[in-house]
Design an enzyme around this catalytic site. Sequence first.
Site, PDB file in Angstrom:
ATOM      1  N   LYS A  55       0.825  -1.197   0.000  1.00  0.00           N
ATOM      2  CA  LYS A  55       0.000   0.000   0.000  1.00  0.00           C
ATOM      3  C   LYS A  55       0.867   1.257   0.000  1.00  0.00           C
ATOM      4  O   LYS A  55       0.395   2.355  -0.190  1.00  0.00           O
ATOM      5  CB  LYS A  55      -0.870   0.029   1.265  1.00  0.00           C
ATOM      6  N   GLY A  56       2.170   1.063   0.243  1.00  0.00           N
ATOM      7  CA  GLY A  56       3.045   2.202   0.501  1.00  0.00           C
ATOM      8  C   GLY A  56       3.140   3.245  -0.604  1.00  0.00           C
ATOM      9  O   GLY A  56       3.396   4.410  -0.328  1.00  0.00           O
ATOM     10  N   GLU A  65       7.120   2.409  -6.632  1.00  0.00           N
ATOM     11  CA  GLU A  65       7.427   1.871  -5.291  1.00  0.00           C
ATOM     12  C   GLU A  65       7.583   3.016  -4.296  1.00  0.00           C
ATOM     13  O   GLU A  65       8.018   4.106  -4.669  1.00  0.00           O
ATOM     14  CB  GLU A  65       8.760   1.111  -5.343  1.00  0.00           C
ATOM     15  N   ASP A  79      14.747  -0.840  -0.386  1.00  0.00           N
ATOM     16  CA  ASP A  79      15.549  -1.116   0.797  1.00  0.00           C
ATOM     17  C   ASP A  79      16.543  -2.230   0.435  1.00  0.00           C
ATOM     18  O   ASP A  79      17.576  -1.973  -0.176  1.00  0.00           O
ATOM     19  CB  ASP A  79      14.577  -1.508   1.918  1.00  0.00           C
ATOM     20  N   LYS A  87      17.249   3.501  -0.066  1.00  0.00           N
ATOM     21  CA  LYS A  87      18.242   3.313   1.010  1.00  0.00           C
ATOM     22  C   LYS A  87      19.354   2.430   0.444  1.00  0.00           C
ATOM     23  O   LYS A  87      19.364   1.220   0.673  1.00  0.00           O
ATOM     24  CB  LYS A  87      17.595   2.579   2.191  1.00  0.00           C
ATOM     25  N   VAL A  90      11.712   4.847   8.120  1.00  0.00           N
ATOM     26  CA  VAL A  90      10.922   6.058   7.903  1.00  0.00           C
ATOM     27  C   VAL A  90       9.441   5.735   7.706  1.00  0.00           C
ATOM     28  O   VAL A  90       9.084   4.644   7.245  1.00  0.00           O
ATOM     29  CB  VAL A  90      11.447   6.867   6.699  1.00  0.00           C
ATOM     30  N   ASP A 108       4.429   3.104   6.212  1.00  0.00           N
ATOM     31  CA  ASP A 108       3.819   2.789   7.500  1.00  0.00           C
ATOM     32  C   ASP A 108       4.772   2.088   8.451  1.00  0.00           C
ATOM     33  O   ASP A 108       5.819   1.571   8.059  1.00  0.00           O
ATOM     34  CB  ASP A 108       2.627   1.843   7.285  1.00  0.00           C
TER      35      ASP A 108
HETATM   36  P1  IMP Z   1      12.868  -4.339   0.188  1.00  0.00           P
HETATM   37  O1  IMP Z   1      12.296  -5.572  -0.405  1.00  0.00           O
HETATM   38  O2  IMP Z   1      13.735  -4.651   1.377  1.00  0.00           O
HETATM   39  O3  IMP Z   1      13.556  -3.441  -0.798  1.00  0.00           O
HETATM   40  O4  IMP Z   1      11.701  -3.560   0.871  1.00  0.00           O
HETATM   41  C1  IMP Z   1      10.756  -2.881   0.184  1.00  0.00           C
HETATM   42  C2  IMP Z   1       9.529  -2.667   1.034  1.00  0.00           C
HETATM   43  O5  IMP Z   1       9.816  -2.694   2.440  1.00  0.00           O
HETATM   44  C3  IMP Z   1       8.984  -1.300   0.758  1.00  0.00           C
HETATM   45  O6  IMP Z   1       8.098  -1.320  -0.320  1.00  0.00           O
HETATM   46  C4  IMP Z   1       8.328  -0.945   2.082  1.00  0.00           C
HETATM   47  O7  IMP Z   1       7.003  -1.411   2.089  1.00  0.00           O
HETATM   48  C5  IMP Z   1       9.126  -1.683   3.122  1.00  0.00           C
HETATM   49  N1  IMP Z   1      10.122  -0.787   3.786  1.00  0.00           N
HETATM   50  C6  IMP Z   1      11.467  -0.803   3.653  1.00  0.00           C
HETATM   51  N2  IMP Z   1      12.039   0.157   4.381  1.00  0.00           N
HETATM   52  C7  IMP Z   1      11.038   0.810   4.990  1.00  0.00           C
HETATM   53  C8  IMP Z   1      10.990   1.943   5.875  1.00  0.00           C
HETATM   54  O8  IMP Z   1      11.994   2.569   6.244  1.00  0.00           O
HETATM   55  N3  IMP Z   1       9.750   2.316   6.286  1.00  0.00           N
HETATM   56  C9  IMP Z   1       8.616   1.682   5.906  1.00  0.00           C
HETATM   57  N4  IMP Z   1       8.615   0.639   5.075  1.00  0.00           N
HETATM   58  C10 IMP Z   1       9.821   0.201   4.614  1.00  0.00           C
END
Ligand code: IMP
Length: 183
Positions: free
Chosen positions: A46-47, A102, A106, A134, A156, A162
Amino acid sequence: MADFRARVKLKPLIRHAAIRNRVLAVARQITRDFRGRRVHLVGVLKGSCIFLADLVREIDLETSIDFIAVSSYGRGKESSGQVRLLKDLDSNIAGLNVILVEDILDTGLTLNYLLRVLRQRKPKTLRVAALLDKPSRRIRKVRTDYIGFRIPDEFVVGYGLDYAERYRNLKDVCVLQLPPAAV
Ligand code: IMP
Protein backbone atom coordinates in the site's frame (compact mmCIF):
# COMPACT_ATOMS: atom_id res chain seq x y z
CA MET A 1 -6.89 12.21 24.48
CA ALA A 2 -3.12 12.18 23.94
CA ASP A 3 -1.90 13.05 20.46
CA PHE A 4 -1.04 9.88 18.51
CA ARG A 5 2.37 11.35 17.74
CA ALA A 6 3.26 11.60 21.44
CA ARG A 7 3.84 7.85 21.92
CA VAL A 8 6.69 7.67 19.41
CA LYS A 9 9.41 10.02 18.21
CA LEU A 10 8.82 11.24 14.67
CA LYS A 11 11.65 13.33 13.29
CA PRO A 12 10.92 14.98 9.93
CA LEU A 13 13.49 13.90 7.36
CA ILE A 14 11.93 15.22 4.14
CA ARG A 15 9.35 17.97 4.33
CA HIS A 16 6.21 17.93 2.25
CA ALA A 17 7.26 20.95 0.16
CA ALA A 18 10.48 19.20 -0.86
CA ILE A 19 8.54 16.03 -1.71
CA ARG A 20 6.13 18.04 -3.85
CA ASN A 21 8.97 19.64 -5.82
CA ARG A 22 10.74 16.36 -6.37
CA VAL A 23 7.55 14.54 -7.45
CA LEU A 24 6.96 17.32 -9.98
CA ALA A 25 10.52 16.94 -11.32
CA VAL A 26 10.15 13.15 -11.66
CA ALA A 27 6.78 13.58 -13.43
CA ARG A 28 8.33 16.06 -15.87
CA GLN A 29 11.14 13.62 -16.60
CA ILE A 30 8.62 10.83 -17.29
CA THR A 31 6.61 13.17 -19.52
CA ARG A 32 9.77 13.97 -21.52
CA ASP A 33 10.90 10.34 -21.72
CA PHE A 34 7.55 9.04 -23.00
CA ARG A 35 6.46 12.01 -25.13
CA GLY A 36 3.42 11.12 -27.24
CA ARG A 37 2.99 7.68 -25.66
CA ARG A 38 0.77 6.22 -22.97
CA VAL A 39 2.26 5.11 -19.68
CA HIS A 40 0.76 2.47 -17.41
CA LEU A 41 1.64 3.05 -13.76
CA VAL A 42 1.66 -0.01 -11.51
CA GLY A 43 1.56 0.96 -7.84
CA VAL A 44 2.87 -1.42 -5.22
CA LEU A 45 0.30 -1.44 -2.41
CA LYS A 46 0.00 0.00 0.00
CA GLY A 47 3.05 2.20 0.50
CA SER A 48 3.11 3.77 -2.97
CA CYS A 49 -0.50 4.95 -3.03
CA ILE A 50 0.15 8.56 -2.04
CA PHE A 51 3.26 8.93 -4.19
CA LEU A 52 1.41 7.44 -7.16
CA ALA A 53 -1.62 9.69 -6.64
CA ASP A 54 0.56 12.80 -6.67
CA LEU A 55 2.85 11.58 -9.47
CA VAL A 56 0.14 10.59 -11.95
CA ARG A 57 -1.54 13.98 -11.68
CA GLU A 58 1.67 15.71 -12.75
CA ILE A 59 2.35 13.47 -15.76
CA ASP A 60 1.23 15.23 -18.92
CA LEU A 61 0.57 12.09 -21.01
CA GLU A 62 -2.16 9.53 -21.51
CA THR A 63 -1.97 7.33 -18.43
CA SER A 64 -3.61 4.29 -16.89
CA ILE A 65 -3.05 2.79 -13.45
CA ASP A 66 -3.20 -0.58 -11.78
CA PHE A 67 -2.06 -1.98 -8.42
CA ILE A 68 -0.23 -5.03 -7.20
CA ALA A 69 0.23 -6.04 -3.56
CA VAL A 70 3.06 -8.00 -2.01
CA SER A 71 4.06 -8.76 1.51
CA SER A 72 7.59 -9.02 2.81
CA TYR A 73 7.62 -7.21 6.12
CA GLY A 74 4.66 -8.29 8.24
CA ARG A 75 4.24 -5.96 11.20
CA GLY A 76 7.84 -5.24 12.13
CA LYS A 77 10.70 -3.15 10.83
CA GLU A 78 12.76 -5.99 9.34
CA SER A 79 12.11 -7.75 6.07
CA SER A 80 11.25 -11.44 6.28
CA GLY A 81 13.24 -11.78 3.06
CA GLN A 82 10.37 -13.72 1.50
CA VAL A 83 8.10 -11.94 -0.93
CA ARG A 84 4.52 -13.12 -1.41
CA LEU A 85 2.03 -11.92 -4.03
CA LEU A 86 -1.12 -10.79 -2.19
CA LYS A 87 -2.99 -9.10 -5.04
CA ASP A 88 -2.27 -9.43 -8.73
CA LEU A 89 -2.83 -6.84 -11.45
CA ASP A 90 -6.37 -6.41 -12.78
CA SER A 91 -5.31 -6.31 -16.43
CA ASN A 92 -2.76 -7.54 -18.94
CA ILE A 93 0.37 -5.40 -19.37
CA ALA A 94 1.65 -6.97 -22.61
CA GLY A 95 2.82 -4.27 -25.00
CA LEU A 96 2.43 -1.41 -22.49
CA ASN A 97 4.97 1.12 -21.25
CA VAL A 98 4.90 0.10 -17.60
CA ILE A 99 6.32 2.14 -14.74
CA LEU A 100 6.42 0.25 -11.48
CA VAL A 101 5.85 2.74 -8.66
CA GLU A 102 7.43 1.87 -5.29
CA ASP A 103 7.50 3.77 -2.01
CA ILE A 104 10.99 2.74 -0.93
CA LEU A 105 13.83 0.57 -2.11
CA ASP A 106 15.55 -1.12 0.80
CA THR A 107 17.15 -4.56 0.38
CA GLY A 108 15.85 -4.71 -3.21
CA LEU A 109 14.22 -8.12 -2.68
CA THR A 110 10.68 -6.88 -3.32
CA LEU A 111 11.59 -4.99 -6.47
CA ASN A 112 13.69 -7.84 -7.75
CA TYR A 113 10.72 -10.20 -7.33
CA LEU A 114 8.25 -7.79 -8.92
CA LEU A 115 10.44 -7.05 -11.92
CA ARG A 116 10.81 -10.77 -12.55
CA VAL A 117 7.02 -11.29 -12.38
CA LEU A 118 6.23 -8.30 -14.61
CA ARG A 119 8.94 -9.00 -17.20
CA GLN A 120 7.40 -12.41 -17.87
CA ARG A 121 4.24 -10.63 -18.98
CA LYS A 122 6.01 -8.92 -21.89
CA PRO A 123 5.45 -5.19 -21.35
CA LYS A 124 6.86 -3.02 -24.15
CA THR A 125 9.04 -1.16 -21.65
CA LEU A 126 9.44 -1.63 -17.91
CA ARG A 127 10.79 1.14 -15.70
CA VAL A 128 10.89 1.79 -11.97
CA ALA A 129 10.00 4.93 -10.02
CA ALA A 130 10.76 4.86 -6.30
CA LEU A 131 10.16 7.76 -3.95
CA LEU A 132 12.96 6.74 -1.57
CA ASP A 133 16.13 4.71 -1.84
CA LYS A 134 18.24 3.31 1.01
CA PRO A 135 21.25 2.15 -1.05
CA SER A 136 23.29 1.06 1.98
CA ARG A 137 20.81 -1.76 2.70
CA ARG A 138 20.85 -3.36 -0.73
CA ILE A 139 21.15 -7.16 -0.90
CA ARG A 140 19.94 -7.55 -4.50
CA LYS A 141 21.16 -5.32 -7.27
CA VAL A 142 18.21 -3.67 -9.01
CA ARG A 143 17.93 -1.15 -11.79
CA THR A 144 15.98 2.01 -11.06
CA ASP A 145 15.03 4.77 -13.46
CA TYR A 146 13.42 7.48 -11.35
CA ILE A 147 14.41 8.06 -7.73
CA GLY A 148 12.94 10.75 -5.50
CA PHE A 149 15.47 10.86 -2.64
CA ARG A 150 18.42 8.79 -1.42
CA ILE A 151 18.18 8.45 2.35
CA PRO A 152 20.38 6.99 5.12
CA ASP A 153 19.67 3.67 6.82
CA GLU A 154 16.77 4.82 9.01
CA PHE A 155 13.26 3.44 9.34
CA VAL A 156 10.92 6.06 7.90
CA VAL A 157 7.16 6.58 7.87
CA GLY A 158 4.73 9.05 6.34
CA TYR A 159 3.67 10.00 2.80
CA GLY A 160 2.31 6.46 2.39
CA LEU A 161 4.95 4.57 4.38
CA ASP A 162 3.82 2.79 7.50
CA TYR A 163 4.89 1.12 10.68
CA ALA A 164 2.34 -1.63 11.52
CA GLU A 165 -0.15 0.14 9.18
CA ARG A 166 0.14 3.47 10.97
CA TYR A 167 1.53 6.91 10.03
CA ARG A 168 0.81 6.65 6.30
CA ASN A 169 -1.08 9.94 6.54
CA LEU A 170 1.84 12.09 7.67
CA LYS A 171 2.66 14.75 5.09
CA ASP A 172 6.42 14.65 5.75
CA VAL A 173 8.65 11.59 5.56
CA CYS A 174 9.77 11.11 9.17
CA VAL A 175 12.29 8.93 10.95
CA LEU A 176 10.44 6.73 13.45
CA GLN A 177 12.00 6.08 16.82
CA LEU A 178 10.05 3.70 19.01
CA PRO A 179 10.29 3.76 22.80
CA PRO A 180 12.55 0.89 24.03
CA ALA A 181 9.56 -1.18 25.25
CA ALA A 182 7.94 -1.19 21.81
CA VAL A 183 10.98 -2.37 19.81
P1 IMP B 1 12.87 -4.34 0.19
O1 IMP B 1 12.30 -5.57 -0.41
O2 IMP B 1 13.74 -4.65 1.38
O3 IMP B 1 13.56 -3.44 -0.80
O4 IMP B 1 11.70 -3.56 0.87
C1 IMP B 1 10.76 -2.88 0.18
C2 IMP B 1 9.53 -2.67 1.03
O5 IMP B 1 9.82 -2.69 2.44
C3 IMP B 1 8.98 -1.30 0.76
O6 IMP B 1 8.10 -1.32 -0.32
C4 IMP B 1 8.33 -0.95 2.08
O7 IMP B 1 7.00 -1.41 2.09
C5 IMP B 1 9.13 -1.68 3.12
N1 IMP B 1 10.12 -0.79 3.79
C6 IMP B 1 11.47 -0.80 3.65
N2 IMP B 1 12.04 0.16 4.38
C7 IMP B 1 11.04 0.81 4.99
C8 IMP B 1 10.99 1.94 5.88
O8 IMP B 1 11.99 2.57 6.24
N3 IMP B 1 9.75 2.32 6.29
C9 IMP B 1 8.62 1.68 5.91
N4 IMP B 1 8.62 0.64 5.07
C10 IMP B 1 9.82 0.20 4.61
